[in-house]
Write a protein that holds these residues in place. Structure first.
Motif, mmCIF file in Angstrom:
data_model
loop_
_atom_site.group_PDB
_atom_site.id
_atom_site.type_symbol
_atom_site.label_atom_id
_atom_site.label_comp_id
_atom_site.label_asym_id
_atom_site.label_seq_id
_atom_site.Cartn_x
_atom_site.Cartn_y
_atom_site.Cartn_z
ATOM 1 N N ASN A 341 49.397 -48.377 55.003
ATOM 2 C CA ASN A 341 49.963 -47.045 54.771
ATOM 3 C C ASN A 341 50.092 -46.265 56.075
ATOM 4 O O ASN A 341 50.993 -45.430 56.223
ATOM 5 C CB ASN A 341 49.078 -46.277 53.787
ATOM 6 C CG ASN A 341 49.815 -45.167 53.076
ATOM 7 O OD1 ASN A 341 50.818 -45.417 52.385
ATOM 8 N ND2 ASN A 341 49.372 -43.938 53.241
ATOM 9 N N TYR A 404 40.534 -42.254 53.594
ATOM 10 C CA TYR A 404 41.133 -43.017 52.495
ATOM 11 C C TYR A 404 40.124 -43.317 51.382
ATOM 12 O O TYR A 404 40.469 -43.293 50.203
ATOM 13 C CB TYR A 404 41.760 -44.320 53.017
ATOM 14 C CG TYR A 404 43.167 -44.114 53.532
ATOM 15 C CD1 TYR A 404 44.249 -44.081 52.656
ATOM 16 C CD2 TYR A 404 43.414 -43.939 54.890
ATOM 17 C CE1 TYR A 404 45.543 -43.887 53.128
ATOM 18 C CE2 TYR A 404 44.690 -43.734 55.368
ATOM 19 C CZ TYR A 404 45.759 -43.702 54.471
ATOM 20 O OH TYR A 404 47.032 -43.498 54.943
ATOM 21 N N GLY A 464 50.576 -45.826 43.864
ATOM 22 C CA GLY A 464 49.781 -45.098 44.839
ATOM 23 C C GLY A 464 49.201 -43.786 44.361
ATOM 24 O O GLY A 464 48.657 -43.018 45.165
ATOM 25 N N ILE A 495 48.605 -43.655 48.582
ATOM 26 C CA ILE A 495 49.400 -44.553 49.425
ATOM 27 C C ILE A 495 50.847 -44.510 48.951
ATOM 28 O O ILE A 495 51.143 -44.102 47.827
ATOM 29 C CB ILE A 495 48.875 -46.014 49.384
ATOM 30 C CG1 ILE A 495 48.794 -46.517 47.937
ATOM 31 C CG2 ILE A 495 47.525 -46.119 50.079
ATOM 32 C CD1 ILE A 495 48.393 -47.975 47.803
ATOM 33 N N LYS A 496 51.755 -44.932 49.815
ATOM 34 C CA LYS A 496 53.189 -44.932 49.476
ATOM 35 C C LYS A 496 53.464 -45.967 48.381
ATOM 36 O O LYS A 496 52.759 -46.971 48.257
ATOM 37 C CB LYS A 496 54.021 -45.243 50.714
ATOM 38 C CG LYS A 496 53.853 -44.254 51.861
ATOM 39 C CD LYS A 496 54.728 -44.677 53.043
ATOM 40 C CE LYS A 496 54.540 -43.751 54.241
ATOM 41 N NZ LYS A 496 53.274 -44.008 54.955
ATOM 42 N N VAL A 499 53.847 -49.468 49.706
ATOM 43 C CA VAL A 499 52.569 -50.126 50.022
ATOM 44 C C VAL A 499 51.893 -50.609 48.742
ATOM 45 O O VAL A 499 51.314 -51.698 48.699
ATOM 46 C CB VAL A 499 51.647 -49.153 50.792
ATOM 47 C CG1 VAL A 499 50.258 -49.764 50.989
ATOM 48 C CG2 VAL A 499 52.262 -48.789 52.137
#
Length: 636
Positions: A341, A404, A464, A495-496, A499
């Motif tokens: 990410n 994260y 995500g 996260i995208k 991803v």
């Protein structure tokens, strides 16, 4: 000191000789003692009648009076399909008015002739009820039977008694009657750790029964009626008419739980618990698109209707939220997802994983038995390589990894509406030593609970997005009208979406060719990660290889997941060569997943089936979904 004693005794003697009324010292002593006792008596009398009057009256009232709490029918709890998980079954409670019955023997004989076989009421019950001449008392409570039929029979008993006794009818001529009461029953016999249980007084003591009661959602009207109390603590109602008021029933609650999937989960973990005798097995099944908890169980669990023994408190413990543990390698995908990410690696980035890798004074070894290797980033997850994941974590850095972990929900409560959730806060990254950081990359020095891990995996595979776990869908009344709905709550994007799609492909490689191959299915792509965490043993003050927590966290059908499931098995009693998540947690996951896919009639995402004439054929689909071409090579 002697002088002080002399002065005091001299002073007292002077007072004595000054006030003494008689020449005889014995008479004077008697008078002074009597006077002192009278003063004590007066002080005590003033204390009782004036200063502490309310305190002692309250104490007396508690001894001779009490309160009878009446509640109307408790609301019902349903699964998402309307299957009842907890309902109130109507029972019948018989009362008598001893004060209004003159010929007690005649009344007893008429009543027992009519009701003895149906209700189990005996002469002993009558002797207890008639032991005091009171206006109202219970004869027998919680009798199974038809309320209307019992009331009809009671009217016949009353009529026959007055005809034979020739006693004038009093104003309250219902000298015996039947009142409805409610007992909690569980028609489907599942979900005790989620739904919860009640105590003998009908109060919630665990699970949703406790939460919904505290929030006054499931309770009906409550009325407190004053009553007299005898020496044994039995209550006798002063105002019996209060018992006949109409009370409003509590609201019903619809959960996100699926009773059939809950049944599948409980039966499966019970089967494997008997085989491995672990300390516990947790399973949580969630819908990653909404955060709905579809099923959750922890073995050993309480079976409704079973006698409550010495393990009862343990059996109602929701360990899937109350028992944090070191998760091990199931954390590794979050390290890779975070690095991807941030644009630091791609699934194909080559990662050098030497046979031995030193971090400060600690040496870590890779999974390839002394060989130096180069792996694609996705292969680090497939082979669960510790050195490879440490290298990726070091690219990410302490601060970003900490960010994260927090974003995925670790170190924080999930907010589920069940009491007992236990979490360990994450230590700030500034306090991490380099070795701590390295071990955090493969799931040590961090504590999670099973629901927390399932919630994080939902975010990993659903595009995500982190959702708050949802277990209550809505509150409804008896007519089915919705009083309140509880929508899915999207907390944040971690996260995208790109991803997340890549991570689904990475997780597929674990099952198709890595440490989770025992989960592989013919028609569905399953993705996940194993975790075998060796447990710290305080007795030896070190990690004990004979004690593990085995975990498998995964999703299915993986091309567009409808389910995320986490299986946790703590301290299974198996031979040492079987102490691996691939041998312990994976079989449980596979069996439950197979049955859920069959029950939900999910469409296969690995093959498409069709008929050619009378013959069924299949064609592979999504063949390129799992990563296949990596860099795994030995570096010479």
């Amino acid at each position: 000191m002697r002088k002080l004693y002399y002065y005091i005794t001299n002073f007292l003697n002077r007072i004595y000789y000054f006030v003494k009324p008689f020449e005889d010292d014995r008479l004077n002593s008697f008078l002074f003692i009597s006077f002192f006792l009278v003063i004590l008596f007066v002080v005590r009398l003033l204390n009782l009648s004036y200063f502490d009057k309310n305190k002692f009256l309250s104490f007396l009232r508690k001894q001779y009076t009490g309160e009878l709490t009446l509640r109307s029918e408790r609301g019902e709890i349903f699964d998402r399909n309307g299957i009842p998980l907890a309902v109130s079954k109507r029972k019948c409670s018989f009362y008598v008015r001893p004060e209004l019955i003159k010929d007690k023997k005649l009344f007893e004989s008429i009543f027992l002739k009519t009701f003895a076989n149906q209700t189990g009421i005996t002469e002993r019950d009558f002797n207890k009820a008639f032991s005091k001449d009171v206006k109202f008392t219970w004869l027998k409570k919680n009798v199974d039977g038809n309320l209307k039929e019992f009331r009809r029979e009671a009217s016949r008993v009353i009529k026959e008694y007055f005809e034979r006794s020739r006693q004038p009818k009093p104003k309250l001529f219902d000298i015996v009657g039947v009142m409805p009461e409610y007992d909690r029953v569980h028609p489907y016999d599942v979900g005790s750790t989620l739904v919860g249980v009640l105590d003998s007084a009908g109060r919630g003591i665990s699970g949703l029964e406790l939460y919904l009661e505290k929030k006054k959602i499931i309770l009906g009207d409550k009325v407190v009626i004053p009553a007299l109390k005898d020496a044994r603590g039995n209550l006798y109602v002063n105002d019996p008419d209060a018992l006949f008021l109409s009370y409003k029933k509590g609201n019903n609650v619809v959960l996100t739980i699926d009773a059939n999937i809950q049944y599948i989960v409980e039966k499966t973990i019970e089967k494997y618990a008997r085989k491995w005798h672990p300390d516990f097995i947790n399973v949580v099944v969630m819908n990653p698109k909404t955060g709905d908890i579809v099923a959750a169980a922890s073995y050993p669990f309480y079976k409704y209707g079973k006698k409550r023994g010495r393990h009862f408190v343990s059996e109602i413990n929701p360990r899937f939220i109350s028992a944090p543990y070191e998760p091990g390698s199931v954390i590794k995908p979050f390290v890779l997802a975070a690095a991807m990410n941030e644009g630091l690696v791609t699934p194909m980035t080559p990662i050098k994983a030497p046979a031995s890798y030193r971090v400060d004074d600690k040496v870590f070894h890779n999974e390839f038995h002394g060989e130096n290797v180069t792996l694609a980033a996705w292969e680090v997850i497939e082979y669960s390589d510790n050195v490879g994941i440490i290298k990726i974590a070091q690219k990410l850095g302490k601060k970003r990894y900490y960010k994260y972990l927090k974003a995925f929900g670790f170190g924080q409560k999930t907010g589920i509406e069940i009491a007992g959730e236990s979490v360990y806060p994450l230590r700030n990254y500034k306090k991490w030593k380099n070795v701590d950081f390295a071990t955090l990359a493969f799931g040590h020095n961090i504590m999670v609970n099973t629901l927390q891990l399932a919630t994080a995996y939902c975010a990993l595979v659903n595009g995500g997005y982190l959702y708050k776990p949802r277990i209550i869908a809505k509150i409804i009344n008896d007519k089915g009208d919705v009083i309140k709905e509880f929508p899915a709550i999207r907390v944040r994007q971690v996260i995208k979406s790109r991803v997340s799609r890549q991570m689904r492909r990475v997780l597929a490689t674990v099952v198709e060719g890595g440490t989770g191959t025992n989960t592989k299915m013919e028609n569905f792509y399953i993705g996940g990660k194993t975790g075998t965490a060796v447990k710290y043993d305080p007795r030896i003050r070190a990690y004990n290889r004979n004690k593990i927590t085995a975990t498998f966290a995964g999703a299915f059908p993986l091309t567009d997941p409808d389910f995320v499931m986490v299986v946790t098995v703590d301290e299974p009693k198996v031979p040492r060569d079987k102490l691996w998540a691939s041998d312990i947690a994976v079989p449980v996951f596979r069996e439950i997943a197979e049955r859920i896919l069959l029950y939900e009639r999910e469409k296969p995402d690995k093959y498409r089936y069709f008929f050619v004439g009378n013959k069924m054929e299949k064609k592979p689909i999504n063949q390129d979904f799992p990563y296949k071409k990596g860099y795994r090579k030995i570096d010479r």
